[in-house]
Structure formats: structure tokens, C-alpha cells
Scaffold this motif. Structure first.
Motif, short mmCIF file in Angstrom:
data_model
loop_
_atom_site.label_atom_id
_atom_site.label_comp_id
_atom_site.label_asym_id
_atom_site.label_seq_id
_atom_site.Cartn_x
_atom_site.Cartn_y
_atom_site.Cartn_z
N GLY A 241 -5.65 -14.66 9.29
CA GLY A 241 -6.80 -14.47 8.54
C GLY A 241 -7.62 -13.44 8.84
O GLY A 241 -8.59 -13.23 8.14
N ALA A 242 -6.97 -12.50 9.74
CA ALA A 242 -8.11 -11.41 10.13
C ALA A 242 -8.37 -10.40 9.28
O ALA A 242 -9.44 -9.80 9.11
N GLY A 243 -7.38 -10.14 8.55
CA GLY A 243 -7.66 -8.97 7.51
C GLY A 243 -8.39 -9.62 6.47
O GLY A 243 -9.33 -8.94 5.87
N ASP A 244 -8.62 -10.97 6.22
CA ASP A 244 -9.61 -11.58 5.02
C ASP A 244 -10.71 -11.52 5.72
O ASP A 244 -11.82 -11.22 4.87
N VAL A 245 -11.11 -11.64 7.04
CA VAL A 245 -12.30 -11.81 7.54
C VAL A 245 -12.87 -10.05 7.63
O VAL A 245 -14.06 -9.87 7.30
N PHE A 246 -12.08 -9.15 7.85
CA PHE A 246 -12.50 -7.85 7.95
C PHE A 246 -12.91 -7.52 6.35
O PHE A 246 -13.91 -6.81 6.25
N THR A 247 -12.13 -7.77 5.32
CA THR A 247 -12.56 -7.59 4.03
C THR A 247 -13.98 -8.24 3.64
O THR A 247 -14.86 -7.38 3.26
N PHE A 266 -18.82 -2.97 11.39
CA PHE A 266 -19.02 -4.38 11.18
C PHE A 266 -17.76 -5.07 10.61
O PHE A 266 -17.51 -6.26 11.27
N ALA A 267 -16.94 -4.59 9.85
CA ALA A 267 -15.70 -5.33 9.34
C ALA A 267 -14.78 -5.50 10.56
O ALA A 267 -14.25 -6.53 10.93
N ASN A 268 -14.58 -4.47 11.22
CA ASN A 268 -13.95 -4.39 12.45
C ASN A 268 -14.29 -5.56 13.57
O ASN A 268 -13.39 -6.04 14.00
N LEU A 269 -15.68 -5.63 13.59
CA LEU A 269 -16.07 -6.35 14.76
C LEU A 269 -16.09 -8.00 14.35
O LEU A 269 -15.47 -8.85 14.95
N VAL A 270 -16.16 -8.19 13.07
CA VAL A 270 -15.98 -9.73 12.61
C VAL A 270 -14.65 -10.09 12.36
O VAL A 270 -14.43 -11.14 12.86
N ALA A 271 -13.73 -9.18 12.27
CA ALA A 271 -12.35 -9.48 12.31
C ALA A 271 -11.79 -9.66 13.90
O ALA A 271 -10.86 -10.62 13.79
#
Length: 331
Positions: A241-247, A266-271
Motif C-alpha cells: 500500500g505504500a504507492g497508495d499512501v504516496f498518491t 511530502f508524498a515520499n515521506l508519508v509513503a
């Protein structure tokens, strides 16, 4: 709504801590296990935890798995009014094996009793929407784009190995496209993520290519601005699910009108923060996780977080647990 998403929700059962994958005839014990709603639920929960008012249009079975997924999503403040329930259909299930910073998955399911447009119905008003390209032009996506909604797209793995360029025609209605590097190179017939990025910039205003442990690339087609965000080093437990969190992170930062560099960072960090926990949707970070990371890592590239992290807020958020069984109500 800030964000409307539509797609398939799976019950995800994730095994972690494997020392190796089993060969035929073997059994391997996993030290860790977590269960949570998966599929499009990963994106919906991640966005909701970042404070976006998020609505989900999906099919749910009335079986125990479907009931569990609905309960968790409602608890995570995801609006399920656009979704529908069906009795004569069972929930799709994915088993994910996390091993050596990646995962292998086995999925079982049947087509939903209604197509994507049947799930959306009366399109909710939303500032942004997310769609996974399938090669089929979805009327609701065009309706959303014409109403002023920013549409963000990703794409799934092509089991046919054909990777037809026509599958990207739906990008005409999209604001941004966020495939991973392998998908991007296959669809654009290029040999590097950067070459794929520039090819995609001819088709969509904002192109993003995620490169896993190598970070992510993005380009604004209107200005030509190109950004390379390095990875955030963390100890990975489960990348599901890391890709979805990135999105979700990229959409949120776009709605906050942050510069492209900050959106990508920010997307990189939350993923990255999501891979430290079990499974898909419930591994997504909340603001308390982001604040704790910021307090420990004073990287100047993330100074913009000081303007974003809200004061106070919950100190704990729900994580995936092994069982979906319910404890009896307290007397």
C-alpha cells in the motif's frame, strides 16, 4: 468532499518477518500478521488521516469480511455514502507476503455485481478524485474533470504483458499521473524512469514516476519544472500500500497548493513512514507520526512541514491486527 475515490476494496491479510518464501511442498511460519481493508481503501484511509474529507465509491459484500472493511473505513472517517452493498457476492481477498523490502501477493475474487459507473452513480462534488486506469474510459471521470475536479490517476500491473499505449488515452481527463517506474517504462517503451517521465509529460499536466528505494521524479508539463526527491531512509516492515499512501500525500499537498518540490517530498515521506507498520490502509501515517519524525529529523528539505503539522491532535491511530474477529461487547 476534498477527495473522491472509486475502486475495489479487498480484505488484505499480510504476513511479515519471513526469512524466506516457501517452496512447493514447504511451510513457512511468519512472525507477524496484520489484517485491514486494502485496494482502494489504502488511498482513502491515507487521505483521511491527512485531514482530507474523503468519500469512497465501492462494492461491499454483506459477508463478515465486507462488514469488517466497512466498519474500519467508517471508523477512519471515510464517507461510504457513495458505496453499495451486495448479498450474493463475496469479498475479494488478498494475501500479501512481505519479504526483503518487497511483497508478493495472491488474490481471489469475482467481478463486482456492478461496473465502476454504477458504483459512482450521482457523482459527489469533490475538489479532487483518484482513478486507476484500466483501458476503459470511465464516464464519471470525464464528468468529474468537466466539473472542475482535479483527477489523479495511477495504473495497475498488466498481466497480459502487452502494456498498450491506448490504456493511457484516459489521461486526457486527468491532472496528474503517478505510475511506478516499471509501469511507466513499459507503457512509454523507454529504458529509464526519467525518459518515461518526459514521455508522460506530453500526455498529462503533472507526471510523477515513483522509483521505490530510489525516491521519485516529477515534472510540471506547463513550466518544464523537474524535481527529483530522494528516498526517506526508514526500517521497512511491509511495503503493502505504500504507492497508495504516496498518491494520497501528493494529492493532499496539491490541494494545499504547495510547490512541486514540496508535494513530491511530502508524498515520499508519508509513503516511507507507512512501510514501518503492517499492511495497507492501517499502516498510513497520521499527523502524530509525521510530527514525531520531524522532531527527530531536522532535514532542511522538510522545513515546510513546520507550516503543515497541526498543533495537538491524536497521539495514537489504529494499526492492523492479525484477527478480524470481534471481541464481545463489554457488559
Amino acid at each position: 468532499m476534498d477527495l473522491f475515490v472509486s475502486g475495489v476494496v479487498f480484505l488484505d491479510i499480510v504476513f511479515t518477518g519471513l526469512h524466506r518464501l516457501p517452496r512447493p511442498g514447504e511451510e513457512t511460519w511468519a512472525p507477524g500478521m496484520g489484517s485491514s481493508p486494502g485496494g482502494i481503501a489504502n488511498l482513502a484511509v491515507a487521505a483521511s488521516r491527512l485531514g482530507l474529507r474523503t468519500g469512497l465509491g465501492a462494492a461491499f459484500s454483506t459477508d463478515a469480511y465486507g462488514e469488517f472493511c466497512r466498519d474500519v473505513l467508517r471508523e477512519q472517517d471515510v464517507d461510504l455514502h457513495p458505496s453499495r452493498c451486495f448479498e450474493d457476492w463475496h469479498s475479494p481477498v488478498t494475501v500479501s507476503l512481505a519479504y526483503e523490502r518487497d511483497r508478493s501477493m495472491i488474490t481471489h475474487g469475482h467481478p463486482a455485481p456492478v461496473g465502476p459507473d454504477g458504483l459512482v452513480g450521482e457523482l459527489p462534488a469533490a475538489r479532487a478524485a483518484s482513478v486507476s486506469l484500466t483501458g476503459e474510459r470511465l464516464p464519471w471521470v470525464r464528468r468529474a474533470a468537466r466539473s472542475g475536479t482535479l483527477v489523479f490517476a495511477d495504473v495497475g500491473w498488466d498481466d497480459s504483458a502487452e502494456w498498450p499505449a491506448a490504456a493511457l488515452d484516459a489521461l486526457e481527463d486527468c491532472h496528474a499521473f503517478l505510475p511506478n517506474a516499471v509501469e511507466a517504462m513499459h507503457y512509454t517503451r523507454t529504458d529509464t524512469p526519467r525518459a518515461a517521465l518526459h514521455r508522460l509529460a506530453d500526455r498529462v499536466p503533472v507526471a510523477v514516476v515513483t522509483c521505490g528505494a530510489d525516491g521519485a521524479l516529477a515534472i510540471d508539463a506547463a513550466t518544464g519544472e523537474t524535481v527529483n526527491a530522494p528516498p526517506v531512509p526508514v526500517e521497512a516492515l511491509d511495503p503493502t500500500g505504500a504507492g497508495d499512501v504516496f498518491t494520497a500525500g501528493f494529492i493532499a499537498a496539491t490541494l494545499w497548493q504547495r510547490p512541486l518540490r514540496e508535494r513530491l517530498a511530502f508524498a515520499n515521506l508519508v509513503a516511507a513512514l507507512s512501510v514501518r507498520h503492517f499492511g495497507g490502509s492501517l499502516s498510513a501515517p497520521g499527523w502524530s507520526d509525521i510530527a514525531a519524525w520531524r522532531a527527530a529529523v531536522r532535514d532542511e528539505a522538510y522545513d515546510f512541514l513546520d507550516d503543515l503539522v497541526p498543533a495537538g491532535g491524536p497521539s495514537r491511530i489504529r494499526r492492523a491486527m492479525a484477527t478480524i474477529a470481534r471481541l464481545p461487547d463489554a457488559a
